[in-house]
Design a protein around this motif. Sequence first.
Motif, PDB file in Angstrom:
ATOM      1  N   UNK A  30       0.833  -1.208   0.000  1.00 17.66           N
ATOM      2  CA  UNK A  30       0.000   0.000   0.000  1.00 17.66           C
ATOM      3  C   UNK A  30       0.867   1.257   0.000  1.00 17.66           C
ATOM      4  N   UNK A  31       1.936   1.238   0.777  1.00 18.77           N
ATOM      5  CA  UNK A  31       2.839   2.393   0.839  1.00 18.77           C
ATOM      6  C   UNK A  31       3.483   2.648  -0.516  1.00 18.77           C
ATOM      7  N   UNK A  32       3.959   1.590  -1.155  1.00 13.53           N
ATOM      8  CA  UNK A  32       4.583   1.753  -2.474  1.00 13.53           C
ATOM      9  C   UNK A  32       3.575   2.277  -3.485  1.00 13.53           C
ATOM     10  N   UNK A  61       9.811   5.785   2.674  1.00 12.16           N
ATOM     11  CA  UNK A  61       9.727   6.405   1.344  1.00 12.16           C
ATOM     12  C   UNK A  61      10.913   5.972   0.497  1.00 12.16           C
ATOM     13  N   UNK A  62      12.104   5.935   1.090  1.00  7.31           N
ATOM     14  CA  UNK A  62      13.301   5.532   0.359  1.00  7.31           C
ATOM     15  C   UNK A  62      13.193   4.098  -0.142  1.00  7.31           C
ATOM     16  N   UNK A  63      12.725   3.176   0.719  1.00 12.13           N
ATOM     17  CA  UNK A  63      12.546   1.772   0.296  1.00 12.13           C
ATOM     18  C   UNK A  63      11.536   1.688  -0.850  1.00 12.13           C
ATOM     19  N   UNK A  64      10.443   2.423  -0.719  1.00 13.53           N
ATOM     20  CA  UNK A  64       9.408   2.404  -1.758  1.00 13.53           C
ATOM     21  C   UNK A  64       9.955   2.939  -3.076  1.00 13.53           C
ATOM     22  N   UNK A  65      10.665   4.046  -3.028  1.00  8.82           N
ATOM     23  CA  UNK A  65      11.240   4.622  -4.248  1.00  8.82           C
ATOM     24  C   UNK A  65      12.220   3.655  -4.900  1.00  8.82           C
ATOM     25  N   UNK A  66      13.084   3.045  -4.092  1.00  2.40           N
ATOM     26  CA  UNK A  66      14.057   2.097  -4.647  1.00  2.40           C
ATOM     27  C   UNK A  66      13.357   0.930  -5.342  1.00  2.40           C
ATOM     28  N   UNK A  67      12.300   0.409  -4.730  1.00  4.67           N
ATOM     29  CA  UNK A  67      11.582  -0.703  -5.340  1.00  4.67           C
ATOM     30  C   UNK A  67      10.910  -0.259  -6.641  1.00  4.67           C
ATOM     31  N   UNK A  68      10.269   0.900  -6.622  1.00  6.63           N
ATOM     32  CA  UNK A  68       9.573   1.384  -7.817  1.00  6.63           C
ATOM     33  C   UNK A  68      10.548   1.691  -8.952  1.00  6.63           C
ATOM     34  N   UNK A  69      11.744   2.161  -8.608  1.00  8.08           N
ATOM     35  CA  UNK A  69      12.785   2.369  -9.624  1.00  8.08           C
ATOM     36  C   UNK A  69      13.213   1.019 -10.186  1.00  8.08           C
ATOM     37  N   UNK A  70      13.437   0.029  -9.307  1.00  6.05           N
ATOM     38  CA  UNK A  70      13.886  -1.293  -9.781  1.00  6.05           C
ATOM     39  C   UNK A  70      12.815  -1.978 -10.633  1.00  6.05           C
ATOM     40  N   UNK A  71      11.547  -1.712 -10.359  1.00  6.88           N
ATOM     41  CA  UNK A  71      10.459  -2.277 -11.167  1.00  6.88           C
ATOM     42  C   UNK A  71      10.271  -1.538 -12.487  1.00  6.88           C
ATOM     43  N   UNK A  72      10.873  -0.367 -12.604  1.00 10.35           N
ATOM     44  CA  UNK A  72      10.784   0.400 -13.846  1.00 10.35           C
ATOM     45  C   UNK A  72       9.565   1.304 -13.941  1.00 10.35           C
TER      46      UNK A  72
END
Length: 128
Positions: A30-32, A61-72
């Motif tokens: 949900x956060x992501x 927020x940092x973890x979410x951003x990193x995951x969303x960047x890695x997912x493209x």
Amino acid sequence: MQLETERITLPSGKEAKLIDALTFCYDISDTEFKVLQTVIEKKTITEDELVEMLKLSKASVNRSLNKLVSLGFIEREKVQSNKGGRPKYLYKALDKEELVKKLTEDFKKCSEMFINTLPSFIRSSFGS
């Protein structure tokens, strides 16, 4: 964004939201999802702005951003600064056409993976 409310009817008759498919295929929390929604709405945003807007911890927020960047789903761009210290980044989502194309391709891949496992599952479960 309509992913939270848009519904589809599955072959079983059960209704599912498109966000359910995102959660299943990408393991998005949900956060992501909130972070992604905000980045899409704001066009470009910093991590600090996201922390302030969403009232979340910087680590979350940092973890979410990193995951969303890695997912493209989003891109990270380094901001040039004369100050020392940690680098600052701007985050922006893929444009809507690119995002739709990526989701469509990924959902097809997800579906194909299930389709490809069916023959061996049927043989092993019900005999040759």
